[in-house]
Enzyme design. Structure first.
Site, PDB file in Angstrom:
ATOM      1  CB  THR A 180     -78.215  30.522  24.555  1.00 41.75           C
ATOM      2  OG1 THR A 180     -77.462  29.655  23.726  1.00 41.75           O
ATOM      3  CG2 THR A 180     -79.681  30.333  24.317  1.00 41.75           C
ATOM      4  CD  GLU A 325     -82.239  28.258  25.735  1.00 44.59           C
ATOM      5  OE1 GLU A 325     -82.318  29.119  26.628  1.00 44.59           O
ATOM      6  OE2 GLU A 325     -81.209  27.600  25.518  1.00 44.59           O
ATOM      7  CE  LYS A 433     -73.928  13.612  38.072  1.00 44.45           C
ATOM      8  NZ  LYS A 433     -73.329  14.327  36.948  1.00 44.45           N
ATOM      9  CD1 TRP A 438     -76.081  13.129  42.313  1.00 43.79           C
ATOM     10  CD2 TRP A 438     -77.409  14.745  41.516  1.00 43.79           C
ATOM     11  NE1 TRP A 438     -76.436  12.789  41.047  1.00 43.79           N
ATOM     12  CE2 TRP A 438     -77.259  13.756  40.527  1.00 43.79           C
ATOM     13  CE3 TRP A 438     -78.198  15.863  41.249  1.00 43.79           C
ATOM     14  CZ2 TRP A 438     -77.873  13.857  39.288  1.00 43.79           C
ATOM     15  CZ3 TRP A 438     -78.813  15.967  40.022  1.00 43.79           C
ATOM     16  CH2 TRP A 438     -78.641  14.964  39.044  1.00 43.79           C
TER      17      TRP A 438
HETATM   18  P1  AMP Z   1     -79.793  32.514  30.125  1.00 47.36           P
HETATM   19  O1  AMP Z   1     -80.419  31.883  28.956  1.00 47.36           O
HETATM   20  O2  AMP Z   1     -78.489  33.136  29.847  1.00 47.36           O
HETATM   21  O3  AMP Z   1     -80.753  33.422  30.820  1.00 47.36           O
HETATM   22  O4  AMP Z   1     -79.429  31.355  31.172  1.00 47.36           O
HETATM   23  C1  AMP Z   1     -80.417  30.492  31.675  1.00 47.36           C
HETATM   24  C2  AMP Z   1     -79.857  29.685  32.818  1.00 47.36           C
HETATM   25  O5  AMP Z   1     -79.466  30.545  33.887  1.00 47.36           O
HETATM   26  C3  AMP Z   1     -80.849  28.734  33.455  1.00 47.36           C
HETATM   27  O6  AMP Z   1     -80.978  27.537  32.760  1.00 47.36           O
HETATM   28  C4  AMP Z   1     -80.254  28.544  34.849  1.00 47.36           C
HETATM   29  O7  AMP Z   1     -79.233  27.560  34.857  1.00 47.36           O
HETATM   30  C5  AMP Z   1     -79.649  29.885  35.135  1.00 47.36           C
HETATM   31  N1  AMP Z   1     -80.556  30.680  35.960  1.00 47.36           N
HETATM   32  C6  AMP Z   1     -81.439  31.618  35.571  1.00 47.36           C
HETATM   33  N2  AMP Z   1     -82.080  32.135  36.628  1.00 47.36           N
HETATM   34  C7  AMP Z   1     -81.604  31.506  37.722  1.00 47.36           C
HETATM   35  C8  AMP Z   1     -81.875  31.585  39.122  1.00 47.36           C
HETATM   36  N3  AMP Z   1     -82.761  32.445  39.610  1.00 47.36           N
HETATM   37  N4  AMP Z   1     -81.197  30.759  39.938  1.00 47.36           N
HETATM   38  C9  AMP Z   1     -80.281  29.895  39.462  1.00 47.36           C
HETATM   39  N5  AMP Z   1     -79.972  29.778  38.162  1.00 47.36           N
HETATM   40  C10 AMP Z   1     -80.631  30.576  37.303  1.00 47.36           C
END
Ligand code: AMP
Length: 540
Positions: A180, A325, A433, A438
Site C-alpha cells: 500500500t 486491501e 476539525k 467537521w
Molecule cells: P489505495 O490503496 O492506494 O488504492 O488507496 C485507497 C484509498 O484511496 C482509500 O482508502 C481512499 O481514501 C482513497 N480513494 C480511493 N478511491 C477514492 C475515491 N473514489 N474518492 C475518494 N477517495 C478515494
C-alpha cells in the site's frame, strides 16, 4: 464440484473461448504490439517453464517494475500459474521505499522494464534477496547494464516450449503481492490468493460493477503496479474483451490517440489522468468518439470533470472507490432505476458520490465506540468493510490495529445513503476539525476545481488558536489566470456554509502527490503548519 478458483482458469477461458481477441500494447520500445489471448497463453506457459528452470518454486516472490504491456501481462499469469507470487512494485515510489519493499518481500527475481534499468542499477547493492534481473525487452534493445545476472526476457522465454499444464493448486495459494502507498510509515504488503482474485474478477465483471463484455475494448490506464490495475487485467480476459495496454505514455495526447485508434469503449484510471486528458481534448478541440464508460477512482472525481465528460463526450462517468486491501474494488457508481431520467444536476450529485456497494463487499459506518450509524446519507463515521476479497492482515503480520472483530477499518470517513451509495467525507486524518465540527476537505476541493481557472485544489487543516483547525486552500491556477484570493473566496461563498470558507488561499505552481497520484497532504500539513492565517490575529 469442488473445483479450485485459480487464475490459470481465467487465462484458459480467454484462450479457449476468445482465442482470437486481441491484446494491444504500446511497448516501452515504442511500436504498437498486437497478439491474441491464445498467443498470450502460449507465452505465459513458456514463461512458466523458464521460471521453473530458474528454480522458482511455489510461494517464491518475483518482483516486477513494469508498465502496462503484454510482457507484464504474461508475467502476471506465468508467475501465479506455477504457484509463485507476482509482486508488483510501484516505480514511482522513492528509491529507498522500493528497496525496502523488495527486501521485505524477499523477491528472488526482479522483472523490469527498460525505463527502470538505471533506477535499479542504483539500487542493486541494497537488494539482498534478488538473484537475477530480467529486463522486459528483446536482444536488439537489451542494454549494456551493470545489473548482476541480467537476463533478456525474450531470450529467456524464447528458449522454452509452450507445453505446460497449469498445476491444480489449492485456491488459497498466494498469487500476488502489492504494497500500500501509505503516506506515513513503511509500506505494508497485501497478499492476494487465487481464490480472492477469481472472486474479485467475477465481482468486477458483474453488470452493475464494471460490466465488462466480449464486445468491449478495455483500456486500463490505471497501472498494473497499482492494485492489480483494479482487476481489469483479470476481468478483461474473463469477459473476452479486447485489452489495450497503454505502456508508459499516459499523457492526454497519447491516451487519446490510443483510445481512438483501438476504438476503446471502457477505461479506468485516477482523476489526474482524466484531468490531463480533458485538458488535451479542450486544447485540441477533439472528442472521444468510441468511449462509452470511464471509471475514475483512487481519489475523488471532481463533479465538474464528470460533467465535462458526460456533456462534451457523451461518456458515462462511473465513480469507483476501493483500496489495495480490497483487491481493490469496493463500490461503483452505476445508476439505479429512474436515476438516468433525473435532471442533470441531480445525476451529477449522485455521480459525485463514490458509488454503491457491490455484491461480495459488506460495508458499515460506525461511531468512535464502534456503534453502527444509520444509512441515511447524513450520518458519517468510520467506514468498515469485510468480504472474501478483503485482506485479513498485512504481509508478515504488520498493521494489526486496522482489523477489528472481523472487519477492516478503511481509514475513510463516509456516509451511506438509503440507495446504498457511499460518499467519502474525508480520509480520517485529512478531515478538518473546526470548533468541534467537521469540514470535508474533499468537498471543498471538489467545489474549488469547478472554477474554470483552477487546475488543481487541495485543502488542509492549519492549527488555529480559537477553532483548533481551519481550512487553508492551496490552488494551482491555469496559465495566465489572474485569479486572486478574494475572487476565489467569493466564488465559494454561495456554494458552502460560511464557516466552511477557507481562512486563506495560497497559489502554488504545483502540488505534491503520492506514488499513486493522491495529494500528499501529510507533507503539505507539515509545510504550512506555521502559515499565518489572516484570521488568527482577529481571534487573539
Ligand atoms: P489505495 O490503496 O492506494 O488504492 O488507496 C485507497 C484509498 O484511496 C482509500 O482508502 C481512499 O481514501 C482513497 N480513494 C480511493 N478511491 C477514492 C475515491 N473514489 N474518492 C475518494 N477517495 C478515494
Amino acid at each position: 464440484m469442488d473445483r479450485p478458483l485459480l487464475i490459470s482458469t481465467i487465462m484458459d477461458f480467454a484462450a479457449d473461448y476468445h482465442g482470437e481477441r486481441e491484446i494491444v500494447s504500446r511497448t516501452v520500445e515504442g511500436p504498437i504490439h498486437r497478439y491474441t489471448y491464445r498467443d498470450a497463453r502460449d507465452r505465459a506457459k513458456k514463461l512458466a517453464n523458464a521460471l521453473l528452470r530458474l528454480g522458482v518454486r511455489e510461494g517464491d516472490r518475483i518482483g516486477t517494475l513494469a508498465w502496462n504491456t503484454c510482457r507484464h501481462f504474461e508475467a502476471y499469469y506465468g508467475i501465479s500459474g506455477i504457484g509463485a507470487i507476482c509482486h508488483t512494485i510501484n516505480p514511482r515510489l522513492f528509491s529507498e521505499q522500493i528497496s525496502y519493499i523488495a527486501n521485505h518481500a524477499e523477491d528472488s527475481y526482479l522483472f523490469l522494464d527498460l525505463t527502470f534499468v538505471e533506477l535499479v542499477e542504483g539500487l542493486a547493492d541494497s537488494l539482498s534477496s534478488v538473484k537475477a534481473y530480467v529486463v522486459l525487452t528483446d536482444e536488439t534493445h537489451m542494454p549494456d547494464t551493470s545489473l548482476p545476472n541480467a537476463m533478456c526476457y525474450e531470450t529467456l522465454v524464447g528458449a522454452e516450449s509452450a507445453g505446460y499444464e497449469w498445476p491444480e493448486l489449492d485456491e488459497w495459494t498466494a498469487s500476488s503481492l502489492c504494497y500500500t502507498s501509505g503516506t506515513t510509515g513503511n509500506p505494508k504488503g497485501v497478499l492476494y490468493t487465487h481464490r480472492s482474485t477469481v472472486l474479485h474478477t467475477m465481482m468486477v465483471c458483474m453488470s452493475d460493477t464494471l460490466g465488462l463484455r466480449s464486445v468491449d475494448v478495455v483500456m486500463p490506464v490505471v497501472p498494473m503496479f497499482h492494485a492489480n490495475a483494479w482487476g481489469l487485467v483479470y476481468g478483461a480476459p474473463a469477459a473476452g474483451s479486447k485489452l489495450v495496454l497503454p505502456g508508459r505514455q499516459l499523457d492526454g495526447e497519447s491516451v487519446y490517440e490510443l483510445m481512438e485508434s483501438e476504438k476503446v469503449t471502457f477505461t479506468a484510471g485516477v482523476p489526474t489522468v482524466w484531468l490531463a486528458l480533458a485538458q488535451y481534448l479542450r486544447g485540441s478541440k477533439s472528442t472521444l468518439t468510441t468511449l462509452e464508460r470511464l471509471v475514475s477512482g483512487g481519489s475523488a472525481m471532481p463533479r465538474a470533470l464528470t460533467q465535462e465528460y458526460e456533456e462534451d463526450h457523451n461518456t458515462r462517468v462511473i465513480h469507483a472507490w476501493g483500496m489495495t486491501e480490497m483487491s481493490p474494488i469496493g463500490t461503483t457508481g452505476n445508476f439505479k432505476p429512474g436515476m438516468t431520467e433525473l435532471p442533470a444536476e441531480q445525476r451529477y450529485d449522485i455521480q459525485a458520490k463514490q458509488g454503491r456497494g457491490i455484491f461480495g463487499v459488506e460495508m458499515k459506518i460506525v461511531d468512535d465506540d464502534g456503534n453502527e450509524l444509520p444509512r441515511d446519507g447524513e450520518a458519517f463515521g468510520d467506514l468498515m468493510v469485510r468480504g472474501g476479497t478483503v485482506c485479513d492482515g498485512y504481509y508478515k503480520g504488520e498493521g494489526g490495529e486496522s482489523f477489528i472483530d472481523g472487519w477492516f477499518k478503511t481509514g475513510d470517513v463516509a456516509t451511506l445513503d438509503p440507495d446504498g451509495f457511499m460518499q467519502i467525507v474525508d480520509r480520517s486524518k485529512d478531515v478538518i476539525k473546526s470548533g468541534g465540527e467537521w469540514i470535508s476537505s474533499i468537498d471543498l476541493e471538489n467545489i474549488a476545481v469547478g472554477h474554470p481557472e483552477v487546475v488543481e485544489a487541495c485543502v488542509i487543516a492549519v492549527p488555529h488558536p480559537k477553532w483548533d483547525e481551519r481550512p487553508l486552500l492551496l490552488i494551482v491556477k491555469a496559465k495566465g489566470s489572474g485569479l486572486d484570493r478574494n475572487a476565489m473566496v467569493e466564488y465559494l461563498s454561495d456554494k458552502v456554509a460560511k464557516w466552511w470558507l477557507p481562512d486563506d488561499v495560497v497559489f502554488v505552481p504545483e502540488l505534491p502527490h503520492t506514488a499513486t497520484g493522491k495529494l500528499l497532504k501529510s507533507q503539505l500539513r507539515e509545510d504550512y503548519r506555521d502559515h499565518a492565517l489572516p484570521t488568527i490575529d482577529a481571534a487573539e
